[in-house]
Design a protein around this motif. Sequence first.
Motif, PDB file in Angstrom:
ATOM      1  N   ASN A   1     -94.825  57.954  -2.583  1.00  0.00           N
ATOM      2  CA  ASN A   1     -94.239  58.091  -1.250  1.00  0.00           C
ATOM      3  C   ASN A   1     -94.265  59.532  -0.774  1.00  0.00           C
TER       4      ASN A   1
ATOM      5  N   GLY B   1     -86.316  47.265   2.299  1.00  0.00           N
ATOM      6  CA  GLY B   1     -87.175  47.917   3.280  1.00  0.00           C
ATOM      7  C   GLY B   1     -87.534  47.012   4.451  1.00  0.00           C
TER       8      GLY B   1
ATOM      9  N   ASP C   1     -89.765  54.041   7.815  1.00  0.00           N
ATOM     10  CA  ASP C   1     -89.913  54.702   6.511  1.00  0.00           C
ATOM     11  C   ASP C   1     -88.543  55.053   5.916  1.00  0.00           C
TER      12      ASP C   1
ATOM     13  N   ALA D   1     -86.856  53.034   3.004  1.00  0.00           N
ATOM     14  CA  ALA D   1     -87.259  53.161   1.599  1.00  0.00           C
ATOM     15  C   ALA D   1     -86.189  53.956   0.843  1.00  0.00           C
TER      16      ALA D   1
ATOM     17  N   ALA E   1     -91.111  50.363  -0.380  1.00  0.00           N
ATOM     18  CA  ALA E   1     -89.665  50.126  -0.265  1.00  0.00           C
ATOM     19  C   ALA E   1     -89.315  48.877  -1.066  1.00  0.00           C
TER      20      ALA E   1
END
Length: 553
Positions: free
Chosen positions: A164, A358, A369, A372, A397
């Motif tokens: 990530n 997520g 985002d 996550a 996520a």
Amino acid sequence: MKIYRSLAAAVIFFTGHHCALQAQELTTTDLLNLLVAEKVISEEKAVELIEKIQQRQQRAVTPPVSDEQAVAASNNSSANVVRVPYVPAYVKEEIRRDVEQGVRTQVTEDVVAHAKTERWGIPNALPAWVNKISIQGDARLRYEGTFFDEENPALVYYDLAESNGADGRISAGRDAFINTTEDRNRLRGRFRLKVKAKVTEGIEAGLRLATGNTKNPVSTNKSLGNYGENWESNFDQAYLRYTSMEKSVMLVGGRFENPFLSTQLVWDSDLNFDGVAGRWNILRNNDLGSEDQQWDPFITIGAFPLGEINQALFAGEDKQANDDKWLYAAQIGTHFDWYNQSRLSVGLAYYYYDNISGIRNDLNSDLYDVTAPESFQFGNWVYDIKNDNDPDSEYFALASEYELLNATIEYDYAGFAPHHLWVTADLVKNLAFDTDELNRIAPPSNVSLSVPERDIGYQFGIAVGWPSLNLRGNWRVALDYRHLEGDAVVDAFADSDFLLGGTNAKGYILRWDYALKDNTWFTMRLLSADEIDAATQDNVAVDTVQMDINARF
């Protein structure tokens, strides 16, 4: 002659009964008065004898003087003459003891008063806040060896935090993979220092400084050998706690130790909680039972924020992502104590994670985002929430929701005192796990497979030894078996040492502790773990050996 013979007889009688007369403190005058009363001698003769005795005593205690001294003495006024009577030996001894004790008492009082004035190191001489502060800490040096099975697959298990951070596994390169094949030996250290302050009656403030880093919530270990940088440290605890006088109510806020009855099945032992919590011991200091046994039921609740969302980013959005992440928790249970110090502890806990899963982004957007997690270990089912035209762009996520029901039982048997026997059992189930939903939003890469059932965890343990390791020679041995499926708990907060850290692992943990010195002990642990359900056809198997030197002050 008759008078003198009678007087001699009286003197002999007095001498023969000296102890009795001394005990009654009879004087020569008393004896002569007795003889007069018995008509042995006349009163005039008794007076004459008393005068002679006094003259002899005067000559015995008065040194000879010259004629000049005698004349000078005769010129003095009788008012200036000090007569010193005869003082018996036992009276002298009593006077000596009284004077000695009086001088000692007076000197002690004078010294204490002076010490307070000069602020010597005695009670009440130091500032008042010094007595309200306590400092404690611990240190640990560890050898850790990680040994992988020869049949482990390579380059198939991902470090999701690294991925990530690099916006995808391709960009992260080899850093995106977790090592599963190359054995590793390293030295590690953990040092913690805690300061507690008694603010007032029932109010405590605490602050703990610990090694580690700011990105890992479940480990304060620091690997040795990084000469290019100093050790990181941060405050892993900072709290304000209230405890009622009878200790029936406890309230705490800030960052603090785990307030729940638990094992390492659900929570890593190094994990601290951010938020607020409270405990009510319902019957404490009331009639809890008979003289031989005692109940202590309790209720613990807490609310813990897991991540704040920038609300401005979601203006006009109606999706769940604009809500902060929270953990809400409640536990009911009881302690049951026997007269021989044995204790049974039972707890039933409910942990509800709000907004932790997520949400997939809209096309070419990265708005979600933020859904996550900030921290990963290994084991939870995840999926890519990116939705753009770049096949190499990824952002992972959690796929599942988490709503945990956790039952914990601990029995401490003290019938072999000073040795104890401990038996533990722990069971957890994720009530929110839904295979159909996961197969819809995050199906396995192999289309012929489906998401397996992975929502149960359990652990059984037995231990024997001393209840504490604070004295030289104390020891303890323990054996635990653990089975923790991938989505039974959130892997970010689970044990960081078992398998690869996190969930989706089964195996046993063998532990031995031995106190080398007071408050200094050696620990050896063997952790042998296997993956439960694999991403490939081959499961990962890992054996970990840890040898620690621990010290506490």
